[in-house]
Design a protein around this motif. Structure first.
Motif, PDB file in Angstrom:
ATOM      1  N   UNK A   1       8.480  15.226   6.330  1.00  7.87           N
ATOM      2  CA  UNK A   1       8.759  16.432   5.544  1.00  7.87           C
ATOM      3  C   UNK A   1       7.918  17.575   6.091  1.00  7.87           C
ATOM      4  N   UNK A   2       8.589  18.536   6.741  1.00 10.49           N
ATOM      5  CA  UNK A   2       7.903  19.719   7.247  1.00 10.49           C
ATOM      6  C   UNK A   2       7.683  20.726   6.115  1.00 10.49           C
ATOM      7  N   UNK A   3       6.876  21.736   6.411  1.00  8.97           N
ATOM      8  CA  UNK A   3       6.644  22.812   5.459  1.00  8.97           C
ATOM      9  C   UNK A   3       6.020  22.334   4.161  1.00  8.97           C
ATOM     10  N   UNK A   4       5.210  21.290   4.236  1.00  8.63           N
ATOM     11  CA  UNK A   4       4.669  20.674   3.030  1.00  8.63           C
ATOM     12  C   UNK A   4       3.152  20.578   3.129  1.00  8.63           C
ATOM     13  N   UNK A   5       2.467  21.020   2.080  1.00  8.56           N
ATOM     14  CA  UNK A   5       1.015  20.970   2.039  1.00  8.56           C
ATOM     15  C   UNK A   5       0.551  20.208   0.806  1.00  8.56           C
ATOM     16  N   UNK A   6      -0.650  19.673   0.899  1.00 13.11           N
ATOM     17  CA  UNK A   6      -1.288  19.039  -0.258  1.00 13.11           C
ATOM     18  C   UNK A   6      -2.188  20.081  -0.902  1.00 13.11           C
ATOM     19  N   UNK A   7      -1.889  20.435  -2.125  1.00  8.86           N
ATOM     20  CA  UNK A   7      -2.627  21.504  -2.803  1.00  8.86           C
ATOM     21  C   UNK A   7      -3.659  20.981  -3.790  1.00  8.86           C
TER      22      UNK A   7
ATOM     23  N   UNK B   1       4.927  10.957   5.188  1.00  8.46           N
ATOM     24  CA  UNK B   1       4.363  11.776   6.259  1.00  8.46           C
ATOM     25  C   UNK B   1       4.768  13.224   6.039  1.00  8.46           C
ATOM     26  N   UNK B   2       3.770  14.108   5.880  1.00  7.45           N
ATOM     27  CA  UNK B   2       4.048  15.527   5.635  1.00  7.45           C
ATOM     28  C   UNK B   2       3.328  16.371   6.672  1.00  7.45           C
ATOM     29  N   UNK B   3       3.913  17.520   6.965  1.00  7.33           N
ATOM     30  CA  UNK B   3       3.378  18.444   7.964  1.00  7.33           C
ATOM     31  C   UNK B   3       3.532  19.866   7.437  1.00  7.33           C
ATOM     32  N   UNK B   4       2.455  20.628   7.474  1.00  9.02           N
ATOM     33  CA  UNK B   4       2.514  21.993   6.936  1.00  9.02           C
ATOM     34  C   UNK B   4       3.337  22.937   7.806  1.00  9.02           C
ATOM     35  N   UNK B   5       3.419  22.655   9.125  1.00 12.22           N
ATOM     36  CA  UNK B   5       4.196  23.510  10.005  1.00 12.22           C
ATOM     37  C   UNK B   5       5.689  23.345   9.800  1.00 12.22           C
TER      38      UNK B   5
ATOM     39  N   UNK C   1       0.846  -1.186   0.000  1.00 10.60           N
ATOM     40  CA  UNK C   1       0.000   0.000   0.000  1.00 10.60           C
ATOM     41  C   UNK C   1       0.881   1.235   0.000  1.00 10.60           C
ATOM     42  N   UNK C   2       0.660   2.108  -0.956  1.00 11.68           N
ATOM     43  CA  UNK C   2       1.358   3.397  -0.979  1.00 11.68           C
ATOM     44  C   UNK C   2       0.479   4.402  -0.252  1.00 11.68           C
ATOM     45  N   UNK C   3       0.984   4.898   0.882  1.00  9.33           N
ATOM     46  CA  UNK C   3       0.149   5.700   1.789  1.00  9.33           C
ATOM     47  C   UNK C   3       0.749   7.085   1.958  1.00  9.33           C
ATOM     48  N   UNK C   4      -0.114   8.103   1.915  1.00  6.18           N
ATOM     49  CA  UNK C   4       0.251   9.471   2.249  1.00  6.18           C
ATOM     50  C   UNK C   4      -0.500   9.851   3.518  1.00  6.18           C
ATOM     51  N   UNK C   5       0.225  10.305   4.543  1.00  7.20           N
ATOM     52  CA  UNK C   5      -0.376  10.797   5.780  1.00  7.20           C
ATOM     53  C   UNK C   5      -0.128  12.298   5.850  1.00  7.20           C
ATOM     54  N   UNK C   6      -1.200  13.056   5.903  1.00  5.68           N
ATOM     55  CA  UNK C   6      -1.110  14.517   5.912  1.00  5.68           C
ATOM     56  C   UNK C   6      -1.366  15.011   7.324  1.00  5.68           C
ATOM     57  N   UNK C   7      -0.341  15.565   7.952  1.00  2.34           N
ATOM     58  CA  UNK C   7      -0.438  16.051   9.321  1.00  2.34           C
ATOM     59  C   UNK C   7       0.354  15.190  10.280  1.00  2.34           C
TER      60      UNK C   7
END
Length: 415
Positions: free
Chosen positions: A133-139, A45-49, A18-24
């Motif tokens: 990965x910090x500073x990253x958002x899903x647009x 795993x990405x985090x906007x902060x 499973x290819x998984x993206x976790x946002x936050x």
């Protein structure tokens, strides 16, 4: 956690079932990402902060969290970063002590009840390691039928990859755990897909010292037009002081001064809480709102934690329920293949949503009791509090603890 760029995280998913993206990367997102890693996956795993962003507030964490801590092997690290909560003291609208009770009699049969700073909990969950990965958002998100195509954008000085880079990735599952003010939720449900309850109250979180004789004591003052609480953590106390927004708009120092005028007793933890908020240069502001999403799963995307159902802090169950939901979701996904993801998410929502909503109702009901503005109503509440035990107020919470969710050993789904 090891800071890395999004492209490197994407490359690591290449061999996963499973290819998984976790946002936050808050409590919910970090919990589910670490549980999936334990099961052999490499979720992105990405985090906007930015790295080192303020960790926020204090948590009184119920045993709902224990299965995640045990699964990740971090229970001892958690205990080392937190403090046991054994007693509860309620004060009246004037600050007079109404009653003191043993919390451990209610909670200890089910596991640990401990105070921990949110940042320390995040550090505990991160202890098994992994990438972020910090500073990253899903647009942008687009379902392609057999997958979800996500556009990720890095921004700011703390962003991995130098800032401003756009990366596209294809995933079998996207977990939106980006908080109460989720940016992904409107993309999935539209602007009307979320019901928000605004109590009209807010307040400030600050940090105070503690008395050695009270380092296991939760204390709350339910006032007329104000609320003050003290919650021990390791080496100190997290405090909250708040009230109706039209009054807190004057600022923390002026609001605390107005609260003092209503009190005849400001000793002990109550006095320390008021002093800490009044003295804090930039205390964390906490708007007392919650939200409920009309649905959690849309195709291959699922909302988790506060993005699915945000909690008021009144019952102290929000963080524990987010961790429990992460545990249940990871268990449902265990052994699933990419074609089965939509069915797995639907099964997860059917099981967990009623339980989360029951906990959220408890928080809302307690809010109507705690957030009183009129002195006559507060006086009636004081009388009830003096004669009705904490066990009655927390009965819905202890039922949740006594009846944990059924966690499947392997994914239970159709093909």
């Amino acid at each position: 956690m090891r800071e890395t760029d999004v492209r490197s995280q994407l490359a690591a998913t290449g061999g996963d079932a499973l290819r998984v993206l976790v946002v936050g990367a808050g409590v919910a997102g970090l919990s589910v990402a670490q549980l999936l890693r334990r099961d052999g996956l490499h979720p992105v795993l990405v985090e906007r902060g930015a790295p080192g962003a303020a960790a926020g507030y204090v948590l009184a964490l119920l045993p709902l969290a224990d299965p995640v801590l045990d699964a990740l092997g971090v229970r001892e690290a958690y205990r080392a970063r937190s403090t046991a909560l054994h007693r509860y003291r309620a004060r009246s609208r004037t600050g007079r002590v109404l009653r003191e009770e043993r919390l451990d009699r209610l909670v200890d049969p089910y596991g640990d009840y401990r105070g921990i700073a949110r940042g320390e909990l995040l550090r505990t969950l991160a202890e098994p390691g992994g990438t972020l990965s910090h500073g990253t958002t899903v647009t942008a998100l687009a379902h392609t039928g057999s997958a979800v195509r996500a556009t990720l954008t890095t921004r700011g000085p703390g962003a991995a990859g130098g800032g401003g880079e756009r990366v596209e990735g294809e995933f079998d599952l996207v977990v939106a755990a980006d908080g109460l003010r989720s940016a992904l939720r409107p993309l999935l449900l539209g602007e009307r897909g979320t019901r928000v309850v605004d109590t009209g109250w807010d307040g400030w979180v600050a940090w105070a010292g503690t008395d050695a004789a009270e380092d296991d004591l939760v204390e709350e003052t339910w006032g007329a037009g104000f609320f003050a609480g003290s919650y021990p953590v390791l080496g100190g106390t997290g405090v909250f002081v708040g009230g109706p927004r039209r009054r807190t708009a004057a600022g923390s120092s002026r609001f605390v001064a107005a609260v003092r005028e209503r009190l005849t007793d400001t000793g002990g933890a109550l006095g320390r809480a008021l002093d800490a908020v009044a003295a804090a240069e930039d205390p964390y502001r906490w708007p007392l709102t919650d939200c409920r999403s009309s649905r959690w799963a849309t195709g291959r995307v699922v909302l988790l934690g506060d993005a699915a159902a945000g909690f008021l802090p009144t019952a102290g169950v929000g963080a524990g329920m987010a961790m429990e939901s992460a545990h249940v979701l990871a268990a449902h996904l265990r052994g699933a293949g990419a074609p089965q993801v939509p069915a797995v998410l639907a099964a997860y929502e059917r099981q967990q949503r009623p339980r989360v909503h029951a906990a959220q109702r408890t928080s809302r009901q307690l809010a109507t009791l705690v957030f009183r503005r009129h002195r006559a109503l507060a006086a009636v509440r004081d009388l009830a509090t003096a004669h009705v035990g904490l066990g009655t107020a927390l009965a819905p919470v202890t039922r949740l603890l006594a009846e944990p969710p059924r966690v499947p050993r392997r994914a239970e789904h159709g093909t």
